[in-house]
Write a protein that holds these residues in place. Structure first.
Motif, PDB file in Angstrom:
ATOM      1  N   ILE A  39      -0.524   6.651 -38.083  1.00 35.31           N
ATOM      2  CA  ILE A  39      -1.342   7.148 -37.013  1.00 35.31           C
ATOM      3  C   ILE A  39      -0.972   6.368 -35.650  1.00 35.31           C
ATOM      4  O   ILE A  39      -1.527   6.575 -34.779  1.00 35.31           O
ATOM      5  CB  ILE A  39      -2.871   7.029 -37.440  1.00 35.31           C
ATOM      6  N   HIS A 252     -14.269  15.257 -44.469  1.00 36.80           N
ATOM      7  CA  HIS A 252     -13.285  14.896 -43.253  1.00 36.80           C
ATOM      8  C   HIS A 252     -14.036  15.242 -41.913  1.00 36.80           C
ATOM      9  O   HIS A 252     -13.726  14.402 -41.121  1.00 36.80           O
ATOM     10  CB  HIS A 252     -12.206  16.085 -43.431  1.00 36.80           C
ATOM     11  N   LEU A 253     -14.655  16.443 -41.696  1.00 39.43           N
ATOM     12  CA  LEU A 253     -15.479  16.375 -40.609  1.00 39.43           C
ATOM     13  C   LEU A 253     -16.209  15.341 -40.189  1.00 39.43           C
ATOM     14  O   LEU A 253     -16.145  14.889 -39.075  1.00 39.43           O
ATOM     15  CB  LEU A 253     -16.420  17.821 -40.680  1.00 39.43           C
ATOM     16  N   GLU A 256     -13.800  12.796 -38.923  1.00 39.84           N
ATOM     17  CA  GLU A 256     -13.342  13.070 -37.665  1.00 39.84           C
ATOM     18  C   GLU A 256     -14.279  12.719 -36.448  1.00 39.84           C
ATOM     19  O   GLU A 256     -14.179  12.319 -35.409  1.00 39.84           O
ATOM     20  CB  GLU A 256     -12.837  14.474 -37.826  1.00 39.84           C
ATOM     21  N   ALA A 259     -14.445   9.210 -35.882  1.00 36.65           N
ATOM     22  CA  ALA A 259     -13.239   8.816 -35.126  1.00 36.65           C
ATOM     23  C   ALA A 259     -13.511   9.386 -33.454  1.00 36.65           C
ATOM     24  O   ALA A 259     -13.051   8.386 -32.452  1.00 36.65           O
ATOM     25  CB  ALA A 259     -12.022   9.371 -35.656  1.00 36.65           C
ATOM     26  N   GLU A 260     -13.947  10.436 -33.166  1.00 37.91           N
ATOM     27  CA  GLU A 260     -13.886  10.832 -31.891  1.00 37.91           C
ATOM     28  C   GLU A 260     -15.092  10.192 -31.121  1.00 37.91           C
ATOM     29  O   GLU A 260     -15.110   9.720 -30.140  1.00 37.91           O
ATOM     30  CB  GLU A 260     -14.400  12.268 -31.842  1.00 37.91           C
ATOM     31  N   SER A 292      -8.767  10.374 -41.524  1.00 39.67           N
ATOM     32  CA  SER A 292      -9.615  10.875 -40.442  1.00 39.67           C
ATOM     33  C   SER A 292     -10.350  10.175 -39.667  1.00 39.67           C
ATOM     34  O   SER A 292     -10.623  10.005 -38.606  1.00 39.67           O
ATOM     35  CB  SER A 292     -10.561  12.068 -41.263  1.00 39.67           C
ATOM     36  N   GLY A 295      -8.494   8.475 -36.810  1.00 38.34           N
ATOM     37  CA  GLY A 295      -8.080   9.391 -35.833  1.00 38.34           C
ATOM     38  C   GLY A 295      -6.932  10.042 -36.037  1.00 38.34           C
ATOM     39  O   GLY A 295      -6.448  10.823 -35.161  1.00 38.34           O
ATOM     40  N   GLU A 296      -6.579  10.384 -37.318  1.00 40.29           N
ATOM     41  CA  GLU A 296      -5.267  11.399 -37.582  1.00 40.29           C
ATOM     42  C   GLU A 296      -5.823  12.836 -37.223  1.00 40.29           C
ATOM     43  O   GLU A 296      -6.823  13.421 -37.664  1.00 40.29           O
ATOM     44  CB  GLU A 296      -5.274  11.193 -38.983  1.00 40.29           C
ATOM     45  N   LYS A 297      -4.864  13.589 -36.655  1.00 37.84           N
ATOM     46  CA  LYS A 297      -5.105  14.857 -36.393  1.00 37.84           C
ATOM     47  C   LYS A 297      -4.250  15.799 -36.881  1.00 37.84           C
ATOM     48  O   LYS A 297      -3.030  15.455 -36.823  1.00 37.84           O
ATOM     49  CB  LYS A 297      -5.453  15.058 -34.674  1.00 37.84           C
ATOM     50  N   LEU A 298      -4.740  17.120 -37.128  1.00 35.15           N
ATOM     51  CA  LEU A 298      -3.739  18.146 -37.605  1.00 35.15           C
ATOM     52  C   LEU A 298      -2.784  18.698 -36.287  1.00 35.15           C
ATOM     53  O   LEU A 298      -1.637  18.790 -36.578  1.00 35.15           O
ATOM     54  CB  LEU A 298      -4.312  19.423 -37.893  1.00 35.15           C
ATOM     55  N   LEU A 299      -3.350  18.802 -35.248  1.00 36.88           N
ATOM     56  CA  LEU A 299      -2.662  19.191 -34.139  1.00 36.88           C
ATOM     57  C   LEU A 299      -2.631  18.168 -32.720  1.00 36.88           C
ATOM     58  O   LEU A 299      -3.873  17.689 -32.691  1.00 36.88           O
ATOM     59  CB  LEU A 299      -2.893  20.587 -33.528  1.00 36.88           C
TER      60      LEU A 299
END
Length: 299
Positions: A39, A252-253, A256, A259-260, A292, A295-299
């Protein structure tokens, strides 16, 4: 970019099911260092806190607490290590081990904050004391001890108490509370999202409220994530599984959104027991959730 220090705590003395001391090894084997490095963080693995081989005792007749001295000694060592990591400007990521390790983690973290917030992601409240605990297992007591409630050996770790205030705590995922814990929650006013609220409101709403509740009144937030907060279908390798838990996707949500929000300043992931697991599934889930959180993101 913040540096992350990983601290392993191979502790299984806060309860009686063997194997959770192998949790840090299982999490490392599942690729935690590589995951966080990918990351973009600089990761330093600080190794493991040394845990004494305690004489496994039945409940001490004077205290109703199992392995009190050994747990307290390990907590002091962990608190000192966490304190050192934060002093050096690193983010402490603690790997358990049973949930009694949170006594040491919070002792080391809270010293650096005026108003530390705590997100307790768990099926249980961990608010027992020697008087209310049905078992005498200290892994059911770390939140109470950190509030200054319980045996002085546990409440005074690192030489001060309390570490946290009840109004700065949010418990998420609760679905197994002892009678004494329910009374204490009402008495001191801890915010709790049981599985009823998670189902009714949805995880996004729960996390929005949690972040909003903690953001303005705390100067740091510690995440204490017990893998038994998740449903045993997704995280089978835990010592005290309770069906009807938070799903992998909801978790995961939650990570995430944390992280945000950028509120989390320290974290621990506990109760991974590879002996009870299926092909290291639970440790793999833990590492994915850490991804997650950082801050790992799919896109």
């Amino acid at each position: 970019m913040k540096n992350v220090s990983i601290i392993g705590v191979p502790m299984d003395l806060g309860q009686t099911r063997r194997g959770v001391d192998m949790g840090p090894s299982a999490i490392r084997y599942a690729g935690v260092v590589e995951r966080i490095e990918n990351i973009g963080y600089v990761v330093k693995d600080e190794g493991n806190i040394e845990i004494a081989l305690a004489e496994r005792v039945h409940n001490d007749l004077k205290t109703n607490l199992k392995n009190l001295k050994a747990v307290a000694d390990a907590s002091e060592r962990l608190a000192s290590k966490v304190d050192h990591v934060i002093t050096n400007g690193n983010f402490p990521l603690v790997l358990g081990g049973d949930h009694s390790i949170a006594i040491g983690t919070l002792a080391g973290v809270s010293k650096h904050y005026e108003n530390l917030g705590v997100i307790w992601y768990d099926a249980h409240g961990d608010l027992n004391t020697a008087d209310t605990s049905p078992s005498g297992n200290i892994h059911g007591m770390p939140l109470a001890a950190s509030l200054g409630i319980g045996h002085p050996t546990l409440t005074n770790i690192f030489g001060y108490m309390p570490k946290i205030k009840p109004e700065n705590i949010v418990i998420i995922g609760a679905r197994s509370l002892d009678e004494g814990e329910r009374e204490l929650i009402k008495e001191i006013g801890i915010k709790v999202y049981t599985m009823h609220e998670v189902d009714r409101l949805g995880m996004a709403h729960v996390m929005e409220e949690t972040i909003s509740y903690l953001k303005d009144k705390t100067d740091g937030v510690h995440l204490s994530l017990d893998l038994d907060g998740l449903d045993p279908h997704d995280a089978p390798g835990v010592g005290t599984p309770v069906i009807g838990g938070i799903s992998y996707r909801e978790s995961h949500l939650a990570m995430e959104m944390l992280a945000e929000s950028n509120v989390v300043t320290s974290a621990e992931f506990v109760e991974v027991n590879p002996i009870l697991d299926e092909r290291n599934k639970t440790a793999t889930v833990a590492v994915a959730l850490m991804g997650s959180l950082f801050g790992e993101k799919l896109l």
